[in-house]
Design a protein around this motif. Sequence first.
Motif, PDB file in Angstrom:
ATOM      1  N   GLY A  37       0.818  -1.207   0.000  1.00  0.00           N
ATOM      2  CA  GLY A  37       0.000   0.000   0.000  1.00  0.00           C
ATOM      3  C   GLY A  37       0.850   1.255   0.000  1.00  0.00           C
ATOM      4  N   GLY A  39      -1.096   4.362  -0.820  1.00  0.00           N
ATOM      5  CA  GLY A  39      -2.094   5.422  -0.925  1.00  0.00           C
ATOM      6  C   GLY A  39      -2.085   6.312   0.301  1.00  0.00           C
ATOM      7  N   TYR A  43      -5.166  10.496  -2.159  1.00  0.00           N
ATOM      8  CA  TYR A  43      -5.101   9.705  -3.390  1.00  0.00           C
ATOM      9  C   TYR A  43      -5.217   8.224  -3.077  1.00  0.00           C
ATOM     10  CZ  TYR A  43      -3.538   7.752  -7.771  1.00  0.00           C
ATOM     11  OH  TYR A  43      -3.485   7.044  -8.938  1.00  0.00           O
ATOM     12  N   VAL A  44      -5.958   7.497  -3.889  1.00  0.00           N
ATOM     13  CA  VAL A  44      -5.943   6.038  -3.798  1.00  0.00           C
ATOM     14  C   VAL A  44      -5.667   5.483  -5.184  1.00  0.00           C
ATOM     15  CG1 VAL A  44      -8.470   5.918  -4.040  1.00  0.00           C
ATOM     16  CG2 VAL A  44      -7.212   3.959  -3.129  1.00  0.00           C
ATOM     17  N   LEU A  45      -4.656   4.659  -5.286  1.00  0.00           N
ATOM     18  CA  LEU A  45      -4.274   4.101  -6.578  1.00  0.00           C
ATOM     19  C   LEU A  45      -5.210   2.952  -6.935  1.00  0.00           C
ATOM     20  CD1 LEU A  45      -1.952   4.238  -8.760  1.00  0.00           C
ATOM     21  CD2 LEU A  45      -1.020   2.255  -7.594  1.00  0.00           C
ATOM     22  N   MET A  46      -5.787   3.027  -8.100  1.00  0.00           N
ATOM     23  CA  MET A  46      -6.648   1.947  -8.575  1.00  0.00           C
ATOM     24  C   MET A  46      -5.885   1.186  -9.647  1.00  0.00           C
ATOM     25  SD  MET A  46      -9.192   2.483  -6.714  1.00  0.00           S
ATOM     26  CE  MET A  46     -10.217   1.225  -7.465  1.00  0.00           C
ATOM     27  N   ASP A  47      -5.581  -0.050  -9.345  1.00  0.00           N
ATOM     28  CA  ASP A  47      -4.756  -0.829 -10.260  1.00  0.00           C
ATOM     29  C   ASP A  47      -5.546  -1.555 -11.332  1.00  0.00           C
ATOM     30  OD1 ASP A  47      -2.467  -1.615  -7.667  1.00  0.00           O
ATOM     31  OD2 ASP A  47      -2.174  -0.296  -9.367  1.00  0.00           O
ATOM     32  N   LYS A  48      -6.857  -1.514 -11.195  1.00  0.00           N
ATOM     33  CA  LYS A  48      -7.690  -2.267 -12.120  1.00  0.00           C
ATOM     34  C   LYS A  48      -7.401  -1.826 -13.557  1.00  0.00           C
ATOM     35  CE  LYS A  48     -12.531  -3.656 -12.066  1.00  0.00           C
ATOM     36  NZ  LYS A  48     -13.840  -3.271 -11.554  1.00  0.00           N
ATOM     37  N   LYS A  49      -7.338  -2.776 -14.442  1.00  0.00           N
ATOM     38  CA  LYS A  49      -7.030  -2.460 -15.842  1.00  0.00           C
ATOM     39  C   LYS A  49      -8.105  -1.577 -16.467  1.00  0.00           C
ATOM     40  CE  LYS A  49      -3.171  -4.578 -16.660  1.00  0.00           C
ATOM     41  NZ  LYS A  49      -1.986  -3.764 -16.988  1.00  0.00           N
ATOM     42  N   ALA A  50      -7.664  -0.705 -17.307  1.00  0.00           N
ATOM     43  CA  ALA A  50      -8.600   0.184 -17.986  1.00  0.00           C
ATOM     44  C   ALA A  50      -9.606  -0.617 -18.790  1.00  0.00           C
ATOM     45  CB  ALA A  50      -7.835   1.126 -18.912  1.00  0.00           C
ATOM     46  N   ALA A  51     -10.829  -0.150 -18.763  1.00  0.00           N
ATOM     47  CA  ALA A  51     -11.884  -0.879 -19.457  1.00  0.00           C
ATOM     48  C   ALA A  51     -12.077  -0.388 -20.880  1.00  0.00           C
ATOM     49  CB  ALA A  51     -13.190  -0.749 -18.689  1.00  0.00           C
ATOM     50  N   LYS A  52     -11.412   0.724 -21.202  1.00  0.00           N
ATOM     51  CA  LYS A  52     -11.572   1.191 -22.580  1.00  0.00           C
ATOM     52  C   LYS A  52     -10.249   1.634 -23.161  1.00  0.00           C
ATOM     53  CE  LYS A  52     -12.668   6.077 -21.816  1.00  0.00           C
ATOM     54  NZ  LYS A  52     -13.635   7.131 -21.948  1.00  0.00           N
TER      55      LYS A  52
ATOM     56  N   TYR B  81       5.171  10.524  -4.623  1.00  0.00           N
ATOM     57  CA  TYR B  81       4.211  11.545  -5.028  1.00  0.00           C
ATOM     58  C   TYR B  81       4.985  12.703  -5.646  1.00  0.00           C
ATOM     59  CZ  TYR B  81       0.530   8.936  -2.857  1.00  0.00           C
ATOM     60  OH  TYR B  81      -0.377   7.946  -2.574  1.00  0.00           O
ATOM     61  N   ASN B 184      -3.283   3.614 -19.241  1.00  0.00           N
ATOM     62  CA  ASN B 184      -3.754   2.997 -17.993  1.00  0.00           C
ATOM     63  C   ASN B 184      -3.301   3.758 -16.748  1.00  0.00           C
ATOM     64  OD1 ASN B 184      -5.332   1.039 -16.755  1.00  0.00           O
ATOM     65  ND2 ASN B 184      -3.555  -0.220 -16.237  1.00  0.00           N
ATOM     66  N   TYR B 225     -14.173   3.778 -17.636  1.00  0.00           N
ATOM     67  CA  TYR B 225     -12.743   3.525 -17.429  1.00  0.00           C
ATOM     68  C   TYR B 225     -12.595   2.733 -16.128  1.00  0.00           C
ATOM     69  CZ  TYR B 225      -7.724   4.661 -17.054  1.00  0.00           C
ATOM     70  OH  TYR B 225      -6.358   4.602 -16.970  1.00  0.00           O
ATOM     71  N   ARG B 319      -3.697  -3.217   3.557  1.00  0.00           N
ATOM     72  CA  ARG B 319      -4.100  -1.804   3.443  1.00  0.00           C
ATOM     73  C   ARG B 319      -3.657  -1.214   2.102  1.00  0.00           C
ATOM     74  NH1 ARG B 319      -2.992  -2.099   9.017  1.00  0.00           N
ATOM     75  NH2 ARG B 319      -4.071  -0.548  10.285  1.00  0.00           N
ATOM     76  N   ARG B 320      -4.505  -0.380   1.523  1.00  0.00           N
ATOM     77  CA  ARG B 320      -4.102   0.384   0.328  1.00  0.00           C
ATOM     78  C   ARG B 320      -3.636   1.787   0.703  1.00  0.00           C
ATOM     79  NH1 ARG B 320      -7.843  -0.945  -4.883  1.00  0.00           N
ATOM     80  NH2 ARG B 320      -8.084  -3.181  -4.544  1.00  0.00           N
TER      81      ARG B 320
END
Lengths: 52, 459
Positions: A37, A39, A43-52, B81, B184, B225, B319-320
């Motif tokens: 972690g 974040g 800010y929270v990093l979203m690692d999920k792959k882009a959907a588009k 950052y 991405n 997205y 934790r994130r």
Amino acid sequence: MTRTVQTQTQTQAQANIQQPQAAAPTIAVRKSCNPDGIGLSHYVLMDKKAAK
Amino acid sequence: MTAALPSRALAGPALIPVDIGHPVYAAVTDPDTAFWALVDKTRLAETVAGGPLLDAYREQAGAFGQELHALRFGLKPSGVYLNPTERCNLDCTYCYLPGKQRSGGQHMPAETLIASLGRLRDYFRSVMPEGRKPRAIFHGAEPLMNQAAVFAAINEFADDFAFGVQTNGTLLNDAAVDFLTSRNVSIGLSLDGPVAGITDATRRTWGGKSVHGKVLAAMDKLKGYGSWSVITTCTTENLPHLTSMVELFHAHEVPTCMLNTLRCTLPGARGVKPADGEMAKAFFAALDRSHALYRESGRKLVVANFANILIGILAPTARRLMCDISPCGGGRAFFALAADGSLYPCSEFIGLPRFNGGSLLSEGGVEAALASEAFKTVIGRDVDKFSPCGDCAIRHFCGSPCPAEAHEMNGGMEKIGAFCDFYKEQVNYALRLIADGKADDYLWDGWDEGTETLFDLSL
């Protein structure tokens, strides 16, 4: 309506006296992984792959 | 000799009862290891005195203590950052960066940014396992004020970092969205109100103009997205509207939001600081609404700052966010690079010169900053060592954030953060959800993929 609730409560109380309720099951969980972690509250990093 | 030892030392770790406000369950914790269990309130006294739960826990207590210690003291930085500019096109009431920098500050030249990322890549390669990318997040002020440098850096280091950008959204035109989403890049926006009148109370341009519509337009561009989020900073101005915020976000298919308490590091923020009790009431109403929307639609809006509290209880190492742990992640899990090339433990400290750890591009670079007194002051803030946190049963679910506001608002690193009671209420709420079997409804799908279950007890 109020009377019905009271009646149900009294009935339940009588049942409790006659037959003790079983204890609720204990809950205890701990999971583990390699920490990564980074974040923060800005800010929270979203690692999920882009959907588009 | 043995008789003189405290009874706890003889028996091993003990469990402390915590009233979580649940009709059936109370919690017991060992704060030293962040262990917890939920037990029938009518059996609380006998559970704490001994029995199968305590026996099972004592077998694992040593390992749990080591795990928590490694998380708190054994991490190497894996993220940075990046502040590519001091400037911002907005003048938000509660910003943690000084107004003089935001209105007339400097941009980091593109070549300096490129050189900085090269130096950072080399540093992370020296401390991170092969095959794992460090995270680099462009952060504010408003990073897209220096868009050309930011985009050049993302292109140059696409293979070396997982990139993110936290932006106010006002400069996210179609070309910028295409650039970021095609690479991405994780995108975070900010919006404080469900309607312009509420957003405008705390987030406006320097000239006082509204940006509410521009942020909504950016949200529309990002719909679909997979990697974006929106932050709402909770203040006295928008607190009555948090439930409406959740409804707006869900309607716009926002996958993740944060409903953050504002940081009280600089005095300007303290004028719109909500009281803890009012914050808790509005926050839980918004959480309840997010859950109802999930049940109605089958689509989650994860409230990340609360999800992180839940995860910190269920799986401390998963934790994130690294604010809710002590020491916090600043200066040890991540650090911040200011636009003038200086390193700080976290962006929150950039307006506070005493926390400047030195220049990235000078001799010593990151290693020197990590070892500097400026960083040590933050890394050394340990809730085990000051009151009242040292006696708190939930101190390692909370971490007493944030050191910057503890230092600036409350008078020192060994002071609590700005929202102590609110954090206690969040932990109680989280434990009640676990007791009711609802925790997963509030978490990202698959949040525990890659985790190992160390303890799972039903007695």
